[in-house]
Enzyme design. Structure first.
Site, PDB file in Angstrom:
ATOM      1  N   ARG A 168       0.837  -1.209   0.000  1.00  0.00           N
ATOM      2  CA  ARG A 168       0.000   0.000   0.000  1.00  0.00           C
ATOM      3  C   ARG A 168       0.867   1.252   0.000  1.00  0.00           C
ATOM      4  O   ARG A 168       0.528   2.262  -0.607  1.00  0.00           O
ATOM      5  CB  ARG A 168      -0.934  -0.005   1.216  1.00  0.00           C
ATOM      6  CG  ARG A 168      -2.086  -0.998   1.094  1.00  0.00           C
ATOM      7  CD  ARG A 168      -2.746  -1.209   2.441  1.00  0.00           C
ATOM      8  NE  ARG A 168      -3.244   0.016   3.013  1.00  0.00           N
ATOM      9  CZ  ARG A 168      -3.177   0.326   4.326  1.00  0.00           C
ATOM     10  NH1 ARG A 168      -2.650  -0.527   5.187  1.00  0.00           N
ATOM     11  NH2 ARG A 168      -3.651   1.460   4.762  1.00  0.00           N
ATOM     12  N   LYS A 187      -2.698  -5.802  13.991  1.00  0.00           N
ATOM     13  CA  LYS A 187      -1.425  -5.837  14.733  1.00  0.00           C
ATOM     14  C   LYS A 187      -1.680  -5.741  16.232  1.00  0.00           C
ATOM     15  O   LYS A 187      -1.045  -6.412  17.032  1.00  0.00           O
ATOM     16  CB  LYS A 187      -0.536  -4.665  14.309  1.00  0.00           C
ATOM     17  CG  LYS A 187       0.027  -4.802  12.920  1.00  0.00           C
ATOM     18  CD  LYS A 187       1.011  -3.708  12.617  1.00  0.00           C
ATOM     19  CE  LYS A 187       0.357  -2.390  12.291  1.00  0.00           C
ATOM     20  NZ  LYS A 187       0.379  -1.990  10.920  1.00  0.00           N
TER      21      LYS A 187
HETATM   22  N1  URA Z   1      -0.648   2.658  10.495  1.00  0.00           N
HETATM   23  C1  URA Z   1      -0.764   1.328  10.241  1.00  0.00           C
HETATM   24  O1  URA Z   1      -0.232   0.496  10.968  1.00  0.00           O
HETATM   25  N2  URA Z   1      -1.473   0.963   9.171  1.00  0.00           N
HETATM   26  C2  URA Z   1      -2.077   1.844   8.354  1.00  0.00           C
HETATM   27  O2  URA Z   1      -2.702   1.432   7.414  1.00  0.00           O
HETATM   28  C3  URA Z   1      -1.949   3.222   8.628  1.00  0.00           C
HETATM   29  C4  URA Z   1      -1.226   3.612   9.710  1.00  0.00           C
END
Ligand code: URA
Length: 430
Positions: A168, A187
């Site tokens: 991304r 996460k």
């Molecule tokens: N922080 C992340 O960990 N993922 C994202 O998509 C945007 C900011």
């Protein structure tokens, strides 16, 4: 199932089923799906969005794509914080030593730079020897001994997000609510802390440009976190102008260290203290604001950062003597083009200018110039005279100045009147 069909369905505005999302996430994790298929689906999601159910399914599939950390081996309450990303956002570097110095443990997984925003892992790697790749046993040991550890996405936690995040970053598919919410929360769920503080940024330098979008993102993430049994709070904070006075990697670490020494810029110091107090409050600590002041003034927070750096293989002398950080070979002063007030400084464009100096990536896996970045001598709202130096640019590659300077200057608007002031902290979502 075929990726082609999933892409076509999403491109035409359809809803992906749980089975389709699981198929996609499994293929990303096992690297059996071509990157062009993954990129195309990301772009289709970017344009067509995902609903609440799809977002939850993507989050859970990514959280389940690797190992899950069981933090039971760490005593006491464990807290975690995560920013949705900004320019000059070095908050984690100052907040976690403060919180740890107040006796609350921080087991944190951080990311690299994303789009125009910087990442904690890249910043920390500007300290000589610092290891962001930490095995679980060592991670537990460091948190138990010192109260804090920051690891990269190395422990096979949410590996699907690791792949998607890097893709991304270089395919202009970051700023979508569902993709951000699922990336962050996968996460956080995999890394197992009891309490989660989300710093949701809003403004020109954030992925969410409007308050309404930031609020929607905050609510979506808080709902996922609390639904999964984690005490989750989001704070919506300003990212219309870069945070603090530095944008880059090593120069941001130096600014965070200065803040722990009580010599940081006003906006960054204020936010650092507020987020630290919020994390302590989440962990049930009384009088958090007083405790935060205490560990900054008695030097305990600074020592915590040095302890963490040493435990993760870094040279802790960098924390006490910031002149040890490698300096950029080249510096260029940027001058104001007009007399008046700086009425706006587009933070995203400043972030892009910094990346063009070498502080960010163009392609997946590119290396970073840790010394590159921008120091802001003047910010939004300040009065300037034409020809006055408003910023300094740093890089190891002189050829990068021209394009970066053009980009930076395009971010700055002038007016004969003072700019409207925005709050630094908009509000909290529980
Ligand atoms: N922080 C992340 O960990 N993922 C994202 O998509 C945007 C900011």
């Amino acid at each position: 199932m075929r990726m082609y069909d999933l892409i076509l369905k999403k491109r035409n505005g359809g809803k992906l089923t749980k089975e389709e999302i699981d198929f996609f996430v499994k293929g990303v994790t096992e690297k059996t799906i071509e990157l062009y298929h993954v990129s195309a689906l990301m772009m289709a999601i970017y344009f067509k969005g995902m609903d609440e159910e799809e977002t939850l399914n993507l989050t859970l599939a990514m959280a389940d794509s690797g190992e899950k950390m069981d933090l039971k081996l760490i005593d006491g309450i464990k807290v975690d914080k995560h920013s949705t990303g900004g320019v000059g956002d070095k908050t984690t570097l100052a907040v976690i030593p403060i919180v740890a110095a107040c006796g609350v443990k921080v087991a944190k997984m951080s990311g690299r730079g994303l789009g125009h925003t910087g990442g904690t892992i890249d910043k920390l790697e500007s300290i000589r020897g610092f290891q962001t790749s930490v095995e679980p046993d060592k991670f537990f040991d460091i948190v138990n001994t010192h109260g804090l550890c920051v690891a990269g996405q190395s422990m096979n936690l949410a590996p699907a997000d690791k792949e998607l995040y890097a893709l991304r970053d270089v395919t202009a598919t970051v700023d979508n609510l569902s993709l951000i919410a699922s990336s962050i929360m996968s996460k956080k769920l995999a890394s197992g802390s009891d309490c989660i503080l989300l710093d949701v940024k809003v403004g020109s330098g954030a992925f969410m440009k409007t308050y309404e979008d930031a609020e929607k993102l905050a609510s979506a993430m808080v709902k996922i976190g609390n639904g999964a049994g984690r005490k989750t709070v989001a704070v919506i904070t300003d990212m219309d102008k870069p945070l603090g006075n530095t944008v880059g990697n090593s120069i941001e670490v130096i600014e965070a260290i200065d803040t722990l020494k009580g010599k940081g810029p006003e906006d960054f110091t204020l936010l650092t203290k507020a987020l630290s107090a919020e994390l302590l409050r989440l962990a049930g600590i009384e009088n958090p604001e007083e405790k935060v002041e205490e560990v900054i003034s008695n030097g305990k927070a600074l020592r915590k950062l040095a302890d963490m750096v040493k435990a993760q293989g870094g040279d802790e002398n960098y924390i006490y003597d910031t002149s040890l950080f490698e300096k950029a070979e080249f510096t260029r002063e940027i001058k104001a083009e007009k007399d008046g007030y700086i009425s706006h400084m587009n933070a995203e464009t400043v972030g892009i200018a910094s990346a063009k100096l070498g502080a960010g990536r163009e392609k997946k896996g590119d290396s970073i110039d840790f010394t590159a970045g921008i120091k802001l001598l003047k910010k939004t709202g300040e009065k300037v005279a034409s020809g006055e130096t408003i910023a300094e640019m740093y890089t190891s590659d002189k050829a990068k100045f021209a394009e970066a300077e053009r980009t930076f200057l395009s971010a700055v608007e002038y007016s004969s009147e003072e700019a409207k002031k925005f709050p630094l902290i908009y509000g909290k979502i529980k």
